[in-house]
Design an enzyme around this catalytic site. Structure first.
Site, PDB file in Angstrom:
ATOM      1  N   CYS A 452      37.070  45.980  46.931  1.00 59.85           N
ATOM      2  CA  CYS A 452      36.601  46.653  48.141  1.00 59.85           C
ATOM      3  C   CYS A 452      36.223  48.116  47.915  1.00 59.85           C
ATOM      4  O   CYS A 452      35.208  48.585  48.436  1.00 59.85           O
ATOM      5  CB  CYS A 452      37.650  46.541  49.238  1.00 59.85           C
ATOM      6  SG  CYS A 452      39.264  47.207  48.792  1.00 59.85           S
ATOM      7  N   HIS A 496      42.612  47.429  52.316  1.00 59.08           N
ATOM      8  CA  HIS A 496      41.161  47.280  52.307  1.00 59.08           C
ATOM      9  C   HIS A 496      40.515  48.644  52.514  1.00 59.08           C
ATOM     10  O   HIS A 496      41.132  49.579  53.040  1.00 59.08           O
ATOM     11  CB  HIS A 496      40.735  46.314  53.416  1.00 59.08           C
ATOM     12  CG  HIS A 496      39.346  45.802  53.284  1.00 59.08           C
ATOM     13  ND1 HIS A 496      38.870  45.187  52.154  1.00 59.08           N
ATOM     14  CD2 HIS A 496      38.303  45.814  54.172  1.00 59.08           C
ATOM     15  CE1 HIS A 496      37.615  44.830  52.334  1.00 59.08           C
ATOM     16  NE2 HIS A 496      37.245  45.202  53.555  1.00 59.08           N
ATOM     17  N   ASP A 512      31.261  46.696  56.514  1.00 58.18           N
ATOM     18  CA  ASP A 512      32.128  46.228  55.430  1.00 58.18           C
ATOM     19  C   ASP A 512      31.255  45.580  54.358  1.00 58.18           C
ATOM     20  O   ASP A 512      30.968  44.375  54.429  1.00 58.18           O
ATOM     21  CB  ASP A 512      33.148  45.230  55.968  1.00 58.18           C
ATOM     22  CG  ASP A 512      34.226  44.884  54.940  1.00 58.18           C
ATOM     23  OD1 ASP A 512      34.100  45.327  53.787  1.00 58.18           O
ATOM     24  OD2 ASP A 512      35.173  44.166  55.305  1.00 58.18           O
TER      25      ASP A 512
END
Length: 704
Positions: A452, A496, A512
């Site tokens: 991430c 995250h 995202d």
């Protein structure tokens, strides 16, 4: 008149009592040693070994001056390790050191009782280091053991020398008869010890503890409480669980995502409007970057949140219980609308606690899952467009230029960037290849493998290069519902990072880029098999086998027990107390009402306990019980037994007063006396005795 010289010599405790005290202290010290610094832990461990050696060979017991030297050395070790003697860590180390030394100088019963009183205080101190339910049960067992030892100390024995005879039985028999004799004598002594002392003391400790539990529960529920638990009053702690930090370096999420530790629990009073896997828990917001790492923005720019947030849709009220992190940020659903009393909401929508989270803490929060930002200051825009020129390469500029040439504005550029991550051979993995001096360029055009933080960091830089303000947000994604507790569990493996971009029509918008990676290019790392739950790029626990399902159920059961313990015991503050009163319909009671309820409830409990203890108890032996029941029945018709009156004289007096009962009482007495005083073991005679006593008709005489 001549003076009479009087002297009193206190009874010395036996080796068993000193050994039990030493064992209890060692069991209490063992978990605490893991929280202490190495020199102190080693010194206390050596003292415990010396205590064991003295138990085995009393001749090794140190005298007064060696004990003084050890005490001074212990103070020096604690002072050298902590640079102080006060405070939670140093004070606990000093207390434990002195308590172990105290066991080496126990001479009389008074010393033993003082040590046991200090032992109770040590158990309270131990609870400051760990408040888990298993550790609390462990400490409760040790407390019960100390009660049993106190009961043994206070027991009145008919023959005080019996213990010394018991102790001599094993060794003496062993020396006389060799190895077999020692073994046999030791077994006899242990059986006697268990039957005559330990079992009795343990039973007394259980009974006394059971009598105290109702009053302790009443005190816990109704005693006026502080706003925070005792263990959260600012006592210093330099220990913290691993968790998200307020900076991001490419590569530092790898170990965190592999962790299965609990980050926090969430409690909702209403159904979630989205799937748990889509919950974004907002933490630190990062503005400044050098191309490899990200840092928060200037503090003076982030003071206070301007009224530039417009919630779209319903507000969501919930509570979270956070594990200790030694940090100040509080994780809230994206986007928090207000701060709890002991926190503040910053301009970039971060919740920041006033004090570091040193202990488990509960926060009542409100968020909007759909929102729109209405303003962006010039200083914020400038900060969100800063680009480290040294990391910008021609191929990065070419890539962004191609997106801009296709037109459509900032929103279209964002969409093309996400399509790029989806269509190009980017892989999600926790084991990416190493990056060079320019990590963003290497990731975008060479390795194309990461997790991430790689995707969020590179995406935000590309957006800035395209003239779109961007920043990074670090937090957690997803939640797993625990059906046993009704709450949601967020683990460290859910850590995250994502990006936010400023778009004119919607303000700060969450993007995202990690979720854009094609599912077939996700490396299901075996190390994640038991960590995350379903979410974009999160992995379910494998439950294909019965063993896997059982393991998962046990984890959920343990988590539910731990969460309920934290919610109703560790975090039982004044707010929780008031809610309990509301549930009971007693919310009108203030502080004085609580005190009144505590006093009246305590009085009722004490009266009930007194009535329970004062009631007549039947003897355990059936023969004695038969005589007690017979005496009770005769007492009810006006023929009570006088103190010290034996069964023969008593029944003779009853027969003289009631000739109608003389024959039946005589038969019963002839059965009773041999069984009670003659040592006869006759089952038929015992049954006949009890049967005659139960069938004996005793009526009150009429005086008319």
């Amino acid at each position: 008149m001549p003076k009479v010289a009087t002297s009193f010599k206190e009874t010395a405790p036996d080796r068993l009592q000193i050994g039990l005290l030493s064992a209890l202290l060692a069991l209490a010290a063992l978990p605490l040693l893991f929280y202490m610094r190495a020199p102190v832990a080693v010194f206390i461990g050596l003292l415990l070994l010396l205590r064991v050696a003295v138990l085995l060979r009393p001749a090794l017991a140190p005298g007064r001056w060696p004990l003084v030297a050890l005490a001074l050395l212990g103070v020096g070790v604690v002072l050298g390790a902590y640079r102080e003697l006060a405070g939670q860590d140093a004070g606990t180390a000093l207390l434990l050191t002195m308590m172990v030394l105290k066991t080496l100088e126990v001479r009389g019963m008074r010393d033993l009782r003082v040590s046991l009183l200090l032992f109770g205080f040590l158990l309270v101190v131990a609870f400051l280091f760990n408040q888990s339910p298993l550790f609390a049960a462990y400490l409760a067992a040790l407390l019960l053991g100390s009660f049993a030892l106190l009961a043994d100390l206070s027991a009145v024995r008919a023959n005080p020398a019996s213990d010394s005879r018991h102790q001599a039985t094993g060794p003496a028999a062993g020396q006389a008869g060799g190895r077999e004799g020692r073994k046999s004598g030791g077994q006899v002594w242990l059986r006697r010890l268990w039957r005559e002392r330990l079992r009795v003391a343990g039973r007394r400790a259980l009974v006394l503890s059971a009598q105290a539990v109702p009053l302790a529960a009443l005190l816990f529920l109704l005693f006026p409480r502080l706003d925070a638990p005792l263990w959260s009053l600012g006592l210093e702690r330099d220990r913290a669980k691993t968790g998200v930090s307020d900076s991001l370096e490419l590569g530092n999420f790898s170990e965190l995502v592999r962790s299965g530790e609990v980050a926090f629990h969430a409690y909702f009073d209403q159904p979630l409007p989205v799937e748990p896997s889509q919950l974004y828990w907002r933490g630190p917001v990062l503005w400044q970057t050098d191309g490899r790492g990200w840092e928060p923005g200037p503090q003076e720019l982030m003071t206070g949140l301007a009224a530039d947030i417009e919630p779209l849709g319903d507000r969501l009220d919930y509570a979270i219980v956070m594990e200790p992190t030694e940090q100040r940020w509080i994780f809230a659903l994206d986007l928090p609308l207000a701060a709890p009393a002991d926190a503040r909401l910053t301009r970039d929508a971060r919740l920041v606690s006033k004090e570091p989270l040193q202990e488990l803490k509960r926060f009542e929060l409100r968020s909007a899952l759909s929102y729109r930002s209405l303003a962006l200051s010039d200083a914020e825009r400038e900060l969100a467009l800063e680009v480290p020129q040294r990391v910008i390469t021609p191929r990065m500029q070419l890539l962004v230029g191609e997106w801009q040439e296709q037109g459509g504005g900032p929103g279209a550029v964002v969409a093309r960037a996400l399509t790029h991550f989806n269509r190009e051979p980017f892989h999600y993995t926790l084991r990416p290849p190493p990056l060079g001096a320019n990590p963003v360029d290497d990731f975008l055009f060479e390795t194309r493998a990461g997790y991430c933080e790689h995707y969020a960091s590179s995406f935000a830089l590309l957006m800035r290069l395209a003239g779109i303000p961007s920043r990074l947000v670090v937090g957690y994604l997803g939640a797993e519902r625990n059906p046993l507790g009704g709450h949601y569990l967020i683990r460290q493996s859910d850590a995250h990072a994502w990006a936010e971009v400023w778009l004119a029509d919607s303000g700060w918008t969450r993007v995202d880029p990690t979720a854009a990676v094609a599912p077939e290019r996700i490396d299901n790392d075996a190390e994640l098999a038991d960590l995350g739950d379903s979410a974009p790029l999160r992995f379910r626990v494998t439950r294909d086998s019965a063993l896997g399902q059982m393991a998962h159920s046990l984890r959920l059961l343990a988590d539910a027990a731990n969460a309920n313990w934290n919610n109703w015991v560790v975090n039982f503050s004044s707010t929780r107390q008031q809610r309990l009163l509301e549930a009971l319909g007693l919310e009108h009671l203030g502080a004085y009402g609580l005190v009144l309820g505590l006093a009246s409830g305590g009085a009722v409990l004490m009266l009930a306990l007194h009535a329970l203890l004062a009631r007549r108890r039947w003897p355990a032996d059936p023969i004695e019980r038969s005589f007690a029941r017979l005496s009770r029945r005769l007492e009810r018709v006006g023929l009570p037994r006088t103190p010290g009156e034996g069964p023969r004289d008593y029944l003779a007096r009853v027969a003289a007063a009631r000739p109608d009962l003389a024959e039946a009482l005589g038969v019963w007495l002839r059965l009773y006396l041999p069984l009670r005083f003659g040592g006869a073991e006759n089952g038929q005679a015992r049954a006949a005795l009890i049967l005659r006593e139960r069938r004996l008709v005793i009526r009150r005489r009429s005086h008319s």
